[in-house]
Design an enzyme around this catalytic site. Structure first.
Site: not given
Ligand code: FPP
Length: 248
Positions: A22-24, A26-27, A39, A68-69, A133, A190, A209
C-alpha cells in the site's frame, strides 16, 4: 546496506508471508508524480522482496496486487495497472526462471482482461517446474469473495452428496479455498501506515502475526522484509494457549 538479514534466526523463517502493498499513490503525490508512477516504482519493490524472500528460504509469498474493490478506481488507473502487470510479467519472467521462482494466482482471474490472463497463464506454465519460492499474486481478489466462492462449491458438493453436512469443519473448508495447498501465512505485512486488513486472506490470517510499517510500498526493499521477519521472530505465538503451556 542489509542490516537485518544477519540478525535473522535461520531456523525460524516463516514459510508463508503475505503482503498488502500500500501507498503507491501517496508515494507518487509526495514526489509530485502521477499515481501510475507510484505503481511503476512499486514493481521495483516487488522485485527486491521476491529476491529477498527467495534468498532466505521463504516458501510462499502472497502479494495483494489488485483487489476486487480496485475495479472501482478510475478507468485510466485500472488500465495502467493491467498494462503494468503485463509489462512486469514480460520483463521479469526470465529472472524469475533464473531464481527458480514458481508463480501462481489467486482471485477471480476470469474478470481480468484476456491479454492479462493469457500472459499470466503463459508465465505460470513456463515456471511450473521450478522448486524455489512460490510467488502468489492476488488479483481481482478479496477474502469475502473467496469465502463465498468456497461456500458455493461446498453447497453444490453437498447437494451432489459428495460431502455430508455433518462432516463440514475448518479442515474441510480450507480445501475449498484457493490457498488449499499452502500453509496459512505466519506473517502479514502492510505498508504505508494503514492498520487494516482490507479484505485480504480473511480466513487464512486467523493466527497470522500482523506487522505494520509507515514505509510506502515503493520505498520498501528486501531489508525491510528482513526487519519485519526479525520482528516476527521476537514475538511469542501462543495460538490461544498460555506462555506456560508453550514452555512445557
Ligand atoms: C496500493 O497502493 C497498490 C496497488 C493497488 C497496486 C499494487 C501494484 C503494484 C505494486 C504493481 C504491480 C504488481 C506486480 C506484482 C508486478 P495505492 O494505490 O492504494 O496507494 P495509496 O493508498 O497511497 O493511494
Amino acid at each position: 546496506m542489509e542490516s537485518f538479514r544477519k540478525k535473522l534466526n535461520k531456523s525460524n523463517i516463516p514459510e508463508h508471508i503475505a503482503i498488502i502493498m500500500d501507498g503507491n499513490g501517496r508515494w507518487a503525490a509526495k514526489h509530485g508524480k502521477a499515481r501510475v508512477l507510484g505503481h511503476e516504482n512499486g514493481v521495483e519493490s516487488v522485485r527486491s522482496v521476491v529476491e529477498g524472500a527467495g534468498e532466505i528460504g521463504v516458501k510462499h509469498l502472497t502479494l495483494y496486487a489488485f483487489s476486487t474493490e480496485n475495479w472501482d478506481r478510475p478507468k485510466e488507473e485500472v488500465d495502467a495497472l493491467m498494462s503494468l502487470l503485463v509489462h512486469a510479467i514480460e520483463a521479469e519472467t526470465e529472472s524469475l526462471m533464473k531464481n527458480n521462482v514458481r508463480l501462481s494466482v489467486i482471485g477471480n482471474v476470469d474478470a481480468m482482461p484476456v491479454n492479462v490472463s493469457d500472459k499470466l497463464n503463459g508465465c505460470i506454465e513456463q515456471l511450473n517446474q521450478n522448486t524455489g519460492l512460490n510467488l502468489v499474486l492476488a488479483l481481482s481478489y478479496s477474502g469475502q469473495w473467496e469465502i463465498v466462492e468456497a461456500v458455493k462449491h461446498m453447497v453444490n458438493d453437498a447437494i451432489e452428496k459428495k460431502i455430508l453436512p455433518e462432516n463440514i469443519n475448518d479442515k474441510l473448508f480450507k480445501t475449498y479455498l484457493s490457498t488449499t495447498n499452502i500453509p496459512d501465512p505466519e506473517l502479514l505485512i502492510r505498508t504505508s501506515g494503514e492498520y487494516r486488513v482490507s479484505n485480504f486472506l480473511l480466513w487464512q490470517i486467523a493466527y497470522s502475526e500482523l506487522y505494520f510499517t509507515d514505509k510506502l510500498w515503493p520505498d520498501f526493499r528486501k531489508d525491510d522484509l528482513f526487519e519485519a521477519i526479525f520482528d516476527y521472530q521476537n514475538r511469542e505465538r501462543r495460538f490461544g494457549k498460555t506462555s506456560e503451556q508453550l514452555m512445557s
